[in-house]
Design an enzyme around this catalytic site. Sequence first.
Site, mmCIF file in Angstrom:
data_model
loop_
_atom_site.group_PDB
_atom_site.id
_atom_site.type_symbol
_atom_site.label_atom_id
_atom_site.label_comp_id
_atom_site.label_asym_id
_atom_site.label_seq_id
_atom_site.Cartn_x
_atom_site.Cartn_y
_atom_site.Cartn_z
ATOM 1 N N ASP A 192 -2.212 -0.651 -5.059
ATOM 2 C CA ASP A 192 -1.652 -1.391 -3.982
ATOM 3 C C ASP A 192 -1.664 -0.358 -2.697
ATOM 4 O O ASP A 192 -0.771 0.765 -2.971
ATOM 5 C CB ASP A 192 -0.058 -1.643 -4.130
ATOM 6 N N TRP A 242 7.991 -1.592 -6.192
ATOM 7 C CA TRP A 242 8.523 -2.454 -5.083
ATOM 8 C C TRP A 242 8.991 -3.692 -5.698
ATOM 9 O O TRP A 242 8.163 -4.280 -6.278
ATOM 10 C CB TRP A 242 7.199 -2.637 -3.925
ATOM 11 N N LYS A 292 1.905 -1.974 8.016
ATOM 12 C CA LYS A 292 2.938 -0.640 8.371
ATOM 13 C C LYS A 292 2.083 0.291 9.497
ATOM 14 O O LYS A 292 2.529 0.799 10.623
ATOM 15 C CB LYS A 292 3.419 0.177 7.355
HETATM 16 C C1 LIG Z 1 4.180 -1.236 -2.160
HETATM 17 C C2 LIG Z 1 4.011 -2.335 -1.040
HETATM 18 N N1 LIG Z 1 3.202 -3.059 -1.308
HETATM 19 C C3 LIG Z 1 2.844 -4.266 -0.728
HETATM 20 C C4 LIG Z 1 3.805 -4.399 0.696
HETATM 21 C C5 LIG Z 1 3.376 -5.662 1.330
HETATM 22 O O1 LIG Z 1 3.980 -5.699 2.553
HETATM 23 P P1 LIG Z 1 3.163 -6.836 3.565
HETATM 24 O O2 LIG Z 1 3.038 -8.102 2.576
HETATM 25 O O3 LIG Z 1 4.124 -6.806 4.702
HETATM 26 O O4 LIG Z 1 1.868 -6.402 3.854
HETATM 27 C C6 LIG Z 1 4.807 -3.681 0.819
HETATM 28 C C7 LIG Z 1 5.816 -4.019 1.978
HETATM 29 O O5 LIG Z 1 6.659 -3.228 1.915
HETATM 30 C C8 LIG Z 1 5.078 -2.542 -0.128
HETATM 31 O O6 LIG Z 1 5.790 -1.493 0.079
#
Ligand SMILES: Cc1ncc(COP(=O)(O)O)c(C=O)c1O
Length: 410
Positions: free
Chosen positions: A219, A138, A255
């Site tokens: 993560d 990511w 999500k």
């Molecule tokens: C692998 C991964 N980690 C963390 C996040 C963090 O998203 P958020 O800050 O919206 O919770 C995302 C969002 O796309 C992700 O794909």
Amino acid sequence: MAVAVDVSRFENVSMAPPDPILGVSEAFKADTDATKLNLGVGAYRTEDLQPYVLKVVNKAEQLMLERGENKEYLPIEGLAAFNKATAELLLGADNPVIKNGQIATVQGLSGTGSLRLGAAFIARYFPGVKVLISSPTWGNHKNILSDAGVPWSEYRYFDPQTVGLDFKGMIEDIKAAPNGSVILLHGCAHNPTGIDPTPEQWEAIADVLEEKGHMPFFDVAYQGFASGSLDDDASSVRKFASRGFEMFVAQSYSKNLGLYAERIGAINVILPTADLAARVKSQLKRLARPMYSNPPVHGARIVANVVGDSVLFDEWRAEMQMMAGRIKGVRQKLYEALLSKDKSGKDWSFILKQIGMFSFTGLTKSQSDNMTDKWHVYMTKDGRISLAGLNLAKCDYLADAIIDSYYNVK
Ligand SMILES: Cc1ncc(COP(=O)(O)O)c(C=O)c1O
């Protein structure tokens, strides 16, 4: 009198490039073509391609309204009921780590903010220790670590030949890292590839981390969203916890509860003793205080209400299965469309093997550009498409776009 500024002090500020993921949505909005399709950002859409607020979230909000909850500041570590619920959801309520108080949980600003807090902790307490991230990963992982002042490098993850996991390369690179490195792992539904290690491969990864004295940093942004089961999607983290690793785990409810804009998540640190957990938690709070003081309350209350109420919890699980099921449905339909339209015999089955929101198509940057410029299909330039933004009606169109881009663009 007006101040006369001859040369602005900001003159040397250059224009930042658009964000590789969120910039895609901006470009999509500006496109007036009726066929346009936004497969850039990882956000769930209904079959009508509209954003979706979970019914269970509305119910929890209704309860909160009826109770007349106030808007006082939360403590630095966040809402106690949320922190309890989130750790239990991650590890299972009867996990010894929880029973023995070996976990430091601090509410964070969704996955991103929680990762950032973990990175700040690493920068302060393990200065110079390198974090290894998967290649690809990511995109924001690199920004988060760099801005926290944490050195990072990459380990091999994706094999373009098989459009699968480069397990051998991954293990070699993790082995080659200096002992005591931090290894960032996606708990489930790897972003952007949609390729996860098998249970046996997770075991082998844990063996190498143990051998090298590395520390995992999980993560977990898609718990429940990958398979539809909260427990199955947490099995990698639980495996490492049961083996006794000290580790970081960042969580997000963007999500799985659709709480994208509420910015709700947590950073957990699992430790060998309750005493260490208390000390680590106190230092996480010390890091959070000057950054944002204390976290927002609304999303935390939603999660605490949903997870803490057995009826709402069951409804949530059903809605999550519905969302995961819709994505699996378009994945299948896209595969079938590619198979029926592409007469070359190319094996597209990697699309079915990938899990979660995304499919890593293997399209190059120029092929991805063609998807956008010619077909109005908006996607990240690494070839990733978010299947959560696709519906059954558009699968044929997308298959045409992919085949054209794959065969007609170098
Ligand atoms: C692998 C991964 N980690 C963390 C996040 C963090 O998203 P958020 O800050 O919206 O919770 C995302 C969002 O796309 C992700 O794909």
